[in-house]
Design an enzyme around this catalytic site. Structure first.
Site, PDB file in Angstrom:
ATOM      1  N   GLY A 257       0.753  -1.242   0.061  1.00  0.00           N
ATOM      2  CA  GLY A 257       0.037  -0.056   0.025  1.00  0.00           C
ATOM      3  C   GLY A 257       0.631   1.299   0.001  1.00  0.00           C
ATOM      4  O   GLY A 257       0.183   2.324  -0.065  1.00  0.00           O
TER       5      GLY A 257
ATOM      6  N   ASP B 244       3.219  -1.280  -9.943  1.00  0.00           N
ATOM      7  CA  ASP B 244       4.447  -1.713  -9.487  1.00  0.00           C
ATOM      8  C   ASP B 244       4.515  -3.296  -9.165  1.00  0.00           C
ATOM      9  O   ASP B 244       4.997  -3.921  -8.334  1.00  0.00           O
ATOM     10  CB  ASP B 244       4.572  -1.263  -7.863  1.00  0.00           C
ATOM     11  CG  ASP B 244       5.836  -1.399  -7.167  1.00  0.00           C
ATOM     12  OD1 ASP B 244       6.891  -1.407  -8.159  1.00  0.00           O
ATOM     13  OD2 ASP B 244       6.005  -1.478  -6.055  1.00  0.00           O
TER      14      ASP B 244
ATOM     15  N   LYS C  54       6.475  -0.803 -13.645  1.00  0.00           N
ATOM     16  CA  LYS C  54       7.906  -1.462 -13.295  1.00  0.00           C
ATOM     17  C   LYS C  54       8.180  -2.548 -14.241  1.00  0.00           C
ATOM     18  O   LYS C  54       7.346  -3.460 -14.564  1.00  0.00           O
ATOM     19  CB  LYS C  54       8.011  -1.897 -11.872  1.00  0.00           C
ATOM     20  CG  LYS C  54       9.126  -2.654 -11.514  1.00  0.00           C
ATOM     21  CD  LYS C  54       9.151  -2.806  -9.915  1.00  0.00           C
ATOM     22  CE  LYS C  54       8.189  -3.735  -9.445  1.00  0.00           C
ATOM     23  NZ  LYS C  54       8.425  -4.019  -7.980  1.00  0.00           N
TER      24      LYS C  54
END
Length: 207
Positions: free
Chosen positions: A49, A111, A151
């Site tokens: 988070g 991510d 990413k």
């Protein structure tokens, strides 16, 4: 533990972030200015988070973050963040509804990372699959002019991936944050100025 890892790990603890990865997003935002007050943000691979918290701070109480991850998290989010436990490859009806109600989004951030096997090519292939799926979701739910952050673990598929990004965004940039581990193969690609999906004409669909 190396000193730079100590620094970001301890900094995250002091500032009440669940992971040091928040500083990667902060560096990206400082460099490219993607997050602004009142924006709507979709965070893919959100657990635990940190990115959602970092984005929520920057967009303020008038903004919204929809966060999703296949894993759950015990992180307590502010009111402008909605977290859902979801598989990006098999999106539930509830998540699709949340995408429609919260979106379209000004920014999509990913991510996401696969469970690693230790086998270089397998891990790169799994990472590539996640990146392509994140791009597909972004292309469906970004506003025109929106931004995308993903990413990527460097490998043979990156060139084709970036080529596809360039068809969807006016500019594509690569960036390695200082807060990334120096030995890490991860790089972040930032798509700026989403063009929208190409229009499909009836003539193109005819045999």
């Amino acid at each position: 533990m190396k000193k730079y890892r100590d620094h970001y790990f301890l900094k995250a603890k002091r500032e009440n972030y669940p992971a040091r990865s928040v500083y990667k997003l902060k560096e990206i935002d400082k460099r490219f200015g993607i997050l602004k007050q009142g924006m709507r943000v979709l965070d893919l691979g959100a657990a635990p988070g940190s990115w959602s918290l970092g984005a929520a701070e920057k967009i303020g109480p008038s903004g919204r973050v929809l966060a999703a991850d296949i894993q759950t998290t015990e992180t307590v989010f502010p009111p402008n963040v909605t977290f859902m436990q979801e598989d990006v490859f098999e999106r539930s009806a509830e998540f699709e509804q949340a995408l429609s109600e919260t979106g379209p989004f000004d920014v999509v951030i990913s991510d996401m990372a696969p469970k690693t096997t230790g086998h270089k090519f397998t891990d790169q292939a799994r990472s590539s699959n996640l990146c392509f799926e994140a791009l597909a979701v972004a292309s469906l739910h970004l506003v025109e002019g929106g931004s995308f952050v993903v990413k990527i673990f460097m490998g043979p598929d990156v060139e084709a991936y970036v080529k596809q990004m360039r068809t969807l965004f006016t500019a594509v940039k690569s960036f390695k944050p200082k807060s990334s581990r120096s030995e890490s193969k991860e790089t972040f690609y930032i798509g700026l100025g989403f063009k929208g999906l190409p229009e499909f004409s009836e003539q193109e669909g005819e045999d």
